[in-house]
Design an enzyme around this catalytic site. Structure first.
Site, PDB file in Angstrom:
ATOM      1  N   HIS A   1       0.576  -0.673   0.308  1.00  0.00           N
ATOM      2  CA  HIS A   1       0.185   0.285   0.060  1.00  0.00           C
ATOM      3  C   HIS A   1       0.599   1.125   0.293  1.00  0.00           C
ATOM      4  CE1 HIS A   1      -2.737   2.731   1.233  1.00  0.00           C
ATOM      5  NE2 HIS A   1      -4.161   1.435   1.099  1.00  0.00           N
TER       6      HIS A   1
ATOM      7  N   ASP B   1      -7.648  -5.595  -0.152  1.00  0.00           N
ATOM      8  CA  ASP B   1      -8.431  -6.172  -0.211  1.00  0.00           C
ATOM      9  C   ASP B   1      -7.936  -7.707  -0.192  1.00  0.00           C
ATOM     10  OD1 ASP B   1     -10.281  -4.261  -2.812  1.00  0.00           O
ATOM     11  OD2 ASP B   1      -7.580  -3.271  -3.019  1.00  0.00           O
TER      12      ASP B   1
END
Ligand code: ACO
Length: 426
Positions: A315, A372
């Site tokens: 991320h 996710d």
């Protein structure tokens, strides 16, 4: 002490002062808006890794600590003690609703959930099997033709009405996009169902209202399914200046229609480096197929000559566990017995996670599982097809996009988004 930073051009020994703007939480920023005027140079920040593009009071992330807050309230508290609609109200109004406010908000969203019949016919223009993200983005842009006057809105009541309208209609459009993709007749919203339940209903129902068999062969939507999806919506509700939100703000900056800005956000979200990762994670887990093959794919992810990446890992902002991923991991464990989670996919995912969290490649790059990585297994257990994973992200995120759009419009100091370049051509 001056609240400023001094930069020296070592070629000329000239120094320039830039003001520091203090944040209420997190890093302060250097105001470089006068940089060009003072130095005759631009700044270069590929991917905006060090650039704040706006001032905001909506969402705060501490990527090092793995902390996320909406309007000052921690995500853990919102996900466990509040509903998605309360979270929407909080984002839009900077406060959680009381009982009366929540009832009024809920009722208004139910009333506004229908879409114009002409908009329904738009789907007929798309080929059979069209991906729901493409048709959802197009239908959201088309919504601007029915509410063209929203382009003029410049007052609080107008902003709130426009926001409630898009939040109410997005699940209907997402469900239409799905039903078109499989050639099934459209199901209209049922005013007697809550926001989250209604979406599951529009996905699953037969004309006449009966449901196809869901979890454990039951026809009814279970409370636990509604709670799980509601939590997923809450976790996706906003995430400060990510790629799709930056797109929404960029479109807002040109004065375009708010629903066209949201449509652009949907398109930006679709990519697999962003929201599209949730669909890619499950496809990747299915491709790996068995725990015996995990090592082979970990090796590929680490190979600098191979483009393969572990979907659901890494991320831009979180350099620690994504707090949303932690909540979803806990939710997965809670749901295991009641929702028939796919044990093979879970085993593969658990092995990937275990290896990656102990592997030097992932540790040194601070690559942790993101939201996710876990949402797909839960969505699969809710009988939601893969092509609908990213549209579900859209439903959750619409409130964030529109709240950021409103904040942009209210900030009279904001300008058109117009970066410069380092020209290297002829
Ligand atoms: N698998 C393997 N290696 C990775 C991964 C991954 N998933 N993610 C990053 N890396 C490596 C890169 O190869 C790079 O290594 P290097 O320094 O040896 O070149 C290093 O980690 C840094 O990666 P960047 O791409 O520079 O990091 P950036 O912050 O630009 O990208 C991103 C973040 C796009 C999320 C990236 O980690 C990624 O592609 N992840 C997989 C897709 C994904 O899960 N996206 C969802 C993000 S969450 C969201 O949008 C809701």
């Amino acid at each position: 002490m001056k609240n400023s930073i001094t930069m020296t051009d070592n070629r000329t020994d000239k120094s320039y002062d830039f003001d520091i703007l203090n944040a209420t939480r997190g890093p302060s920023v250097v105001d470089i808006s006068t940089f060009y005027a003072k130095t005759g140079m631009f700044t270069y920040d590929n991917g905006f890794t060090s650039t704040a593009s706006c001032k905001s009071e909506i969402t705060f992330i501490d990527g090092e600590k793995g902390e996320l807050r909406y309007r000052g309230i921690e995500i853990e508290e919102l996900a466990t003690k509040h509903t998605y609609l309360e979270t929407c109200y909080l984002l839009l109004n900077s406060k959680l609703p009381n009982k009366t406010e929540l009832k009024e908000f809920d009722l208004e969203l139910r009333h506004r959930s229908l879409v114009h019949e002409n908009l329904r016919h738009l789907f007929a223009a798309f080929p059979a099997g069209a991906h729901p993200m493409a048709t959802l983005s197009a239908a959201t842009a088309a919504l601007s033709t029915f509410y063209y006057d929203h382009i003029e809105i410049a007052n609080e009541d107008g902003y709130q009405e426009m926001a409630r309208r898009i939040i109410a209609k997005i699940p209907t459009l997402a469900a239409f996009a799905f039903r078109h993709s499989i050639g099934a007749p459209f199901i209209h919203p049922d005013i007697d169902r809550s926001y989250t339940e209604n979406f599951l209903y529009m996905i699953r129902a037969y004309p006449g209202g009966k449901m196809h068999r869901g979890v454990n062969g039951e026809h009814k939507i279970k409370e636990i399914e509604i709670k799980a999806l509601d939590t997923i919506f809450t976790l996706h509700a906003d995430h400060e200046q990510n790629a799709s939100t930056t797109t929404v703000r960029g479109v807002a900056s040109t004065g375009a229609h708010p629903y066209v800005a949201i449509s652009s956000g949907i398109s930006a979200l679709w990519g697999r480096a962003h929201g599209g990762a949730n669909e890619s994670v499950i496809k990747q887990l299915e491709m790996i197929g068995s725990v015996d093959r995990v090592n082979e794919f970990i090796a590929r992810a680490k190979d600098p000559n191979d483009d393969f990446r572990l979907m659901g890992f890494g991320h831009r902002v979180y350099k620690n566990f994504d707090p949303r991923a932690k909540i979803l991991k806990g939710l997965q464990d809670q749901l295991k017995d009641e929702l028939n989670l796919d044990s093979n996919l879970m085993e593969i995912a658990q092995k990937i996670e275990k290896i990656a969290l102990n592997d030097e490649y992932f540790i040194s790059r601070k690559l942790y599982p993101n939201i996710d990585f876990y949402s797909g297994v839960i969505l699969t257990a809710l009988q939601i097809p893969k092509s609908m994973f990213t549209p579900i992200f859209v439903i959750g995120r619409t409130v964030g996009w529109i709240t950021q759009w409103i904040e942009f419009k209210k900030d009279k100091s904001m300008k058109i988004a117009r970066p410069r370049q380092l020209y290297l051509g002829k």
